[in-house]
Motif scaffolding. Structure first.
Motif, PDB file in Angstrom:
ATOM      1  N   PRO A  23      35.638 -43.612  16.694  1.00 18.96           N
ATOM      2  CA  PRO A  23      34.512 -44.448  17.123  1.00 18.96           C
ATOM      3  C   PRO A  23      33.445 -43.522  17.657  1.00 18.96           C
ATOM      4  O   PRO A  23      33.568 -42.292  18.489  1.00 18.96           O
ATOM      5  CB  PRO A  23      34.734 -45.425  18.015  1.00 18.96           C
ATOM      6  CG  PRO A  23      36.110 -45.159  18.716  1.00 18.96           C
ATOM      7  CD  PRO A  23      36.768 -44.293  17.780  1.00 18.96           C
ATOM      8  N   ALA A  24      31.924 -44.004  17.556  1.00 20.37           N
ATOM      9  CA  ALA A  24      30.779 -43.272  18.236  1.00 20.37           C
ATOM     10  C   ALA A  24      30.921 -42.981  19.792  1.00 20.37           C
ATOM     11  O   ALA A  24      30.834 -42.078  20.274  1.00 20.37           O
ATOM     12  CB  ALA A  24      29.388 -43.854  17.794  1.00 20.37           C
ATOM     13  N   VAL A  25      31.653 -44.264  20.252  1.00 20.18           N
ATOM     14  CA  VAL A  25      31.893 -44.086  21.556  1.00 20.18           C
ATOM     15  C   VAL A  25      33.021 -44.691  21.958  1.00 20.18           C
ATOM     16  O   VAL A  25      33.805 -45.495  21.440  1.00 20.18           O
ATOM     17  CB  VAL A  25      30.743 -45.223  22.508  1.00 20.18           C
ATOM     18  CG1 VAL A  25      31.291 -45.082  23.965  1.00 20.18           C
ATOM     19  CG2 VAL A  25      29.428 -44.745  22.404  1.00 20.18           C
ATOM     20  N   LEU A  26      33.953 -43.735  22.661  1.00 20.06           N
ATOM     21  CA  LEU A  26      35.368 -43.939  22.939  1.00 20.06           C
ATOM     22  C   LEU A  26      35.651 -45.206  23.808  1.00 20.06           C
ATOM     23  O   LEU A  26      34.634 -45.550  24.541  1.00 20.06           O
ATOM     24  CB  LEU A  26      36.004 -42.803  23.539  1.00 20.06           C
ATOM     25  CG  LEU A  26      36.203 -41.668  22.848  1.00 20.06           C
ATOM     26  CD1 LEU A  26      36.722 -40.399  23.575  1.00 20.06           C
ATOM     27  CD2 LEU A  26      37.040 -42.009  21.219  1.00 20.06           C
ATOM     28  N   ALA A  27      36.741 -45.998  23.477  1.00 20.94           N
ATOM     29  CA  ALA A  27      36.965 -47.082  24.616  1.00 20.94           C
ATOM     30  C   ALA A  27      37.211 -46.505  25.928  1.00 20.94           C
ATOM     31  O   ALA A  27      37.413 -45.177  26.136  1.00 20.94           O
ATOM     32  CB  ALA A  27      38.016 -47.897  23.795  1.00 20.94           C
ATOM     33  N   ASP A  60      34.026 -49.302  13.259  1.00 18.27           N
ATOM     34  CA  ASP A  60      32.907 -49.103  12.229  1.00 18.27           C
ATOM     35  C   ASP A  60      31.644 -48.783  12.911  1.00 18.27           C
ATOM     36  O   ASP A  60      30.599 -49.000  12.244  1.00 18.27           O
ATOM     37  CB  ASP A  60      32.993 -50.494  11.517  1.00 18.27           C
ATOM     38  CG  ASP A  60      33.508 -50.457  10.094  1.00 18.27           C
ATOM     39  OD1 ASP A  60      33.519 -49.499   9.413  1.00 18.27           O
ATOM     40  OD2 ASP A  60      34.195 -51.574   9.856  1.00 18.27           O
ATOM     41  N   ALA A  61      31.701 -48.100  13.811  1.00 14.39           N
ATOM     42  CA  ALA A  61      30.475 -47.351  14.379  1.00 14.39           C
ATOM     43  C   ALA A  61      30.822 -45.719  14.466  1.00 14.39           C
ATOM     44  O   ALA A  61      31.513 -45.495  15.429  1.00 14.39           O
ATOM     45  CB  ALA A  61      30.093 -48.038  15.712  1.00 14.39           C
ATOM     46  N   ALA A  62      30.159 -44.741  13.765  1.00 12.19           N
ATOM     47  CA  ALA A  62      30.357 -43.353  13.891  1.00 12.19           C
ATOM     48  C   ALA A  62      29.098 -42.860  14.360  1.00 12.19           C
ATOM     49  O   ALA A  62      28.167 -42.891  13.972  1.00 12.19           O
ATOM     50  CB  ALA A  62      30.920 -43.093  12.353  1.00 12.19           C
ATOM     51  N   ALA A  63      29.544 -41.756  15.027  1.00  7.26           N
ATOM     52  CA  ALA A  63      28.581 -40.708  15.430  1.00  7.26           C
ATOM     53  C   ALA A  63      28.760 -39.645  14.453  1.00  7.26           C
ATOM     54  O   ALA A  63      29.724 -38.966  14.318  1.00  7.26           O
ATOM     55  CB  ALA A  63      28.575 -40.415  16.724  1.00  7.26           C
ATOM     56  N   VAL A  64      27.620 -39.081  13.714  1.00  8.10           N
ATOM     57  CA  VAL A  64      27.496 -38.022  12.651  1.00  8.10           C
ATOM     58  C   VAL A  64      26.668 -37.229  13.073  1.00  8.10           C
ATOM     59  O   VAL A  64      25.604 -37.413  13.121  1.00  8.10           O
ATOM     60  CB  VAL A  64      27.290 -38.623  11.472  1.00  8.10           C
ATOM     61  CG1 VAL A  64      27.591 -37.809  10.145  1.00  8.10           C
ATOM     62  CG2 VAL A  64      28.523 -39.863  11.090  1.00  8.10           C
ATOM     63  N   ARG A  82      33.548 -29.556  21.546  1.00  9.41           N
ATOM     64  CA  ARG A  82      33.743 -29.802  23.080  1.00  9.41           C
ATOM     65  C   ARG A  82      33.293 -31.322  23.201  1.00  9.41           C
ATOM     66  O   ARG A  82      33.856 -31.960  24.190  1.00  9.41           O
ATOM     67  CB  ARG A  82      32.784 -28.780  23.860  1.00  9.41           C
ATOM     68  CG  ARG A  82      33.527 -27.412  23.931  1.00  9.41           C
ATOM     69  CD  ARG A  82      32.795 -26.764  24.912  1.00  9.41           C
ATOM     70  NE  ARG A  82      33.118 -25.277  25.022  1.00  9.41           N
ATOM     71  CZ  ARG A  82      32.543 -24.444  24.319  1.00  9.41           C
ATOM     72  NH1 ARG A  82      31.109 -24.525  23.892  1.00  9.41           N
ATOM     73  NH2 ARG A  82      32.876 -22.969  24.398  1.00  9.41           N
ATOM     74  N   HIS A  83      32.275 -31.830  22.529  1.00  2.00           N
ATOM     75  CA  HIS A  83      31.966 -33.286  22.551  1.00  2.00           C
ATOM     76  C   HIS A  83      32.821 -34.154  21.806  1.00  2.00           C
ATOM     77  O   HIS A  83      32.435 -35.334  21.391  1.00  2.00           O
ATOM     78  CB  HIS A  83      30.568 -33.417  22.372  1.00  2.00           C
ATOM     79  CG  HIS A  83      29.533 -33.088  23.471  1.00  2.00           C
ATOM     80  ND1 HIS A  83      29.223 -31.497  23.728  1.00  2.00           N
ATOM     81  CD2 HIS A  83      28.866 -33.610  24.687  1.00  2.00           C
ATOM     82  CE1 HIS A  83      28.719 -31.383  24.821  1.00  2.00           C
ATOM     83  NE2 HIS A  83      28.426 -32.791  25.179  1.00  2.00           N
ATOM     84  N   GLY A  84      33.891 -33.765  21.045  1.00  3.20           N
ATOM     85  CA  GLY A  84      34.755 -34.480  20.257  1.00  3.20           C
ATOM     86  C   GLY A  84      34.563 -34.884  18.881  1.00  3.20           C
ATOM     87  O   GLY A  84      35.084 -35.834  18.077  1.00  3.20           O
ATOM     88  N   PHE A  85      33.684 -33.933  18.365  1.00  2.00           N
ATOM     89  CA  PHE A  85      33.487 -33.912  16.938  1.00  2.00           C
ATOM     90  C   PHE A  85      34.421 -33.209  16.040  1.00  2.00           C
ATOM     91  O   PHE A  85      34.820 -32.189  16.519  1.00  2.00           O
ATOM     92  CB  PHE A  85      31.765 -33.606  16.723  1.00  2.00           C
ATOM     93  CG  PHE A  85      30.844 -34.640  17.104  1.00  2.00           C
ATOM     94  CD1 PHE A  85      30.341 -35.500  16.333  1.00  2.00           C
ATOM     95  CD2 PHE A  85      30.523 -34.641  18.628  1.00  2.00           C
ATOM     96  CE1 PHE A  85      29.558 -36.534  16.841  1.00  2.00           C
ATOM     97  CE2 PHE A  85      29.533 -35.333  18.857  1.00  2.00           C
ATOM     98  CZ  PHE A  85      29.051 -36.574  17.956  1.00  2.00           C
ATOM     99  N   ALA A  86      34.389 -33.593  14.824  1.00  2.00           N
ATOM    100  CA  ALA A  86      35.400 -32.534  13.903  1.00  2.00           C
ATOM    101  C   ALA A  86      34.537 -32.621  12.413  1.00  2.00           C
ATOM    102  O   ALA A  86      33.933 -33.473  12.108  1.00  2.00           O
ATOM    103  CB  ALA A  86      36.496 -33.324  13.813  1.00  2.00           C
ATOM    104  N   PRO A  87      34.626 -31.423  11.884  1.00  2.00           N
ATOM    105  CA  PRO A  87      33.988 -31.349  10.576  1.00  2.00           C
ATOM    106  C   PRO A  87      34.783 -32.002   9.673  1.00  2.00           C
ATOM    107  O   PRO A  87      36.040 -31.598   9.307  1.00  2.00           O
ATOM    108  CB  PRO A  87      34.041 -29.845  10.327  1.00  2.00           C
ATOM    109  CG  PRO A  87      35.116 -29.147  11.352  1.00  2.00           C
ATOM    110  CD  PRO A  87      35.261 -30.417  12.233  1.00  2.00           C
ATOM    111  N   VAL A  88      34.237 -33.280   9.169  1.00  2.00           N
ATOM    112  CA  VAL A  88      35.387 -34.220   8.343  1.00  2.00           C
ATOM    113  C   VAL A  88      34.880 -34.161   6.901  1.00  2.00           C
ATOM    114  O   VAL A  88      35.771 -34.179   6.077  1.00  2.00           O
ATOM    115  CB  VAL A  88      34.853 -35.763   8.783  1.00  2.00           C
ATOM    116  CG1 VAL A  88      35.646 -36.713   8.037  1.00  2.00           C
ATOM    117  CG2 VAL A  88      35.655 -35.673  10.269  1.00  2.00           C
ATOM    118  N   ARG A  89      33.646 -34.162   6.494  1.00  2.00           N
ATOM    119  CA  ARG A  89      33.104 -34.371   5.183  1.00  2.00           C
ATOM    120  C   ARG A  89      32.136 -33.145   4.907  1.00  2.00           C
ATOM    121  O   ARG A  89      31.536 -32.611   5.659  1.00  2.00           O
ATOM    122  CB  ARG A  89      32.434 -35.673   4.984  1.00  2.00           C
ATOM    123  CG  ARG A  89      32.219 -36.181   3.621  1.00  2.00           C
ATOM    124  CD  ARG A  89      31.547 -37.499   3.624  1.00  2.00           C
ATOM    125  NE  ARG A  89      31.466 -38.117   2.510  1.00  2.00           N
ATOM    126  CZ  ARG A  89      30.522 -38.904   1.984  1.00  2.00           C
ATOM    127  NH1 ARG A  89      29.400 -39.107   2.742  1.00  2.00           N
ATOM    128  NH2 ARG A  89      30.405 -39.459   0.839  1.00  2.00           N
TER     129      ARG A  89
END
Length: 330
Positions: free
Chosen positions: A310-314, A106-110, A126-133
């Protein structure tokens, strides 16, 4: 290159790539930046502003986003935006690691980006982001492509208080489907929140919800907002009178019957009658039905929201990601 020069060149570039982008930055907003980043590489520069927003889990907004969003607002100048963004993302990741609990879904990086300005997209991937919305726009003078002919027996009518259960059911079905694509969050109190929100809309004097019937069966739902209620989204587009298409959903039993096209045409007629300059809507980019449908109706991307959730991966996920990368490079 100073901060003012970067901001000025950024604004000039955006006005040239998309005339429907607003003249002022809607993302600057009233929220205070938690952290600022500035990178200069040669004759290129970039600014990053880290902003945090949070909604209560008992709010209707919680159904469509993570409870906490950490947003990175960007400004670019010069010929090397990717290199500058890579350094800003590195600094932002350090900031998030220090402030966000790892693995919290429930913490997202956008990172919101103008859709027609692809600068830095490769670095976001490369930093793990995807175009979602996507926030899509349809100018009032744009003609929609011809859709499938409406099936005989389709009737569209304003929803009434007695339609509450039907409207909630159709809306919940839409949410369950959109949850597959990353931005929607299924919550235990979803039915309660949807019921309360729909009940308020059905109590309005001017209808904002319509039901589509196919041979008497209620199988489609449309919800819109007129310009009087769209002040929250109007700053995102260069238009004075803005309509917002909140949702359109057709039950699986009525797919490919023309119900969806009939609902969209009905919405556009209502917006035209109210003197709207442009219509906005959000959709999940990966949705294989809504994306081609909306662009066939005359919409096109205006803003694209890149998500990492999540904004920061486990730590275990980060280790697995690092090992996978090492194997690919070896």
């Amino acid at each position: 290159m100073n901060t003012e020069a970067i901001a000025t060149e950024h604004a000039t570039r955006l006005s040239s790539v998309d005339p429907l982008l607003p003249h002022s930055d809607p993302l600057a907003g009233p929220d205070a930046a938690h952290e600022d980043f500035r990178v200069i590489i040669g004759d290129s520069g970039a600014l990053g502003f880290a902003v945090r927003s949070e909604v209560d889990r008992n709010s209707g907004d919680s159904l469509w986003r993570a409870l906490v969003e950490h947003r990175l607002l960007l400004r670019f100048a010069g010929p090397q935006p990717g290199e500058c963004l890579a350094e800003i993302l590195r600094q932002w990741d350090e900031y998030l690691t220090d402030t966000v609990r790892a693995g919290d879904w429930d913490a997202a990086a956008v990172v919101p980006r103008p859709s027609r300005d692809p600068a830095g997209s490769a670095e976001l991937l490369r930093h793990g982001f995807a175009p979602v919305r996507v926030l899509a726009v349809r100018p009032a003078d744009r003609l929609a492509a011809a859709g499938p002919p409406a099936e005989p027996g389709v009737r569209i009518r304003p929803a009434e208080p007695g339609d509450l259960a039907t409207a909630v059911g159709l809306y919940a079905e839409l949410q369950r489907y959109d949850a597959e694509f990353g931005s929607v969050t299924l919550r235990a109190n979803a039915t309660e929140l949807l019921t309360a929100g729909m009940a308020r809309e059905l109590d309005r004097h001017e209808p904002t919800i319509w039901i589509a019937e196919l041979y008497g069966r209620p199988l489609g739902l449309l919800q819109i907002q007129y310009p009087a209620d769209t002040g929250w989204i109007t700053p995102y587009v260069s238009a004075e009178r803005v309509g917002y298409l909140s949702s359109l959903h057709v039950a699986e039993a009525a797919r490919s019957s023309g119900v969806g096209s009939a609902l969209a045409a009905h919405a556009h007629q209502l917006f035209d009658e109210s003197g709207v300059d442009a219509v906005l809507l959000h959709h999940a980019l990966a949705n294989p039905t809504s994306t081609p449908f909306w662009y066939g109706q005359g919409y096109r991307p205006l803003w694209t929201y890149w998500h990492r959730r999540p904004a920061v991966l486990a730590h275990s996920e980060r280790a697995a990601e690092t090992n996978s990368l090492r194997k690919r490079l070896s």
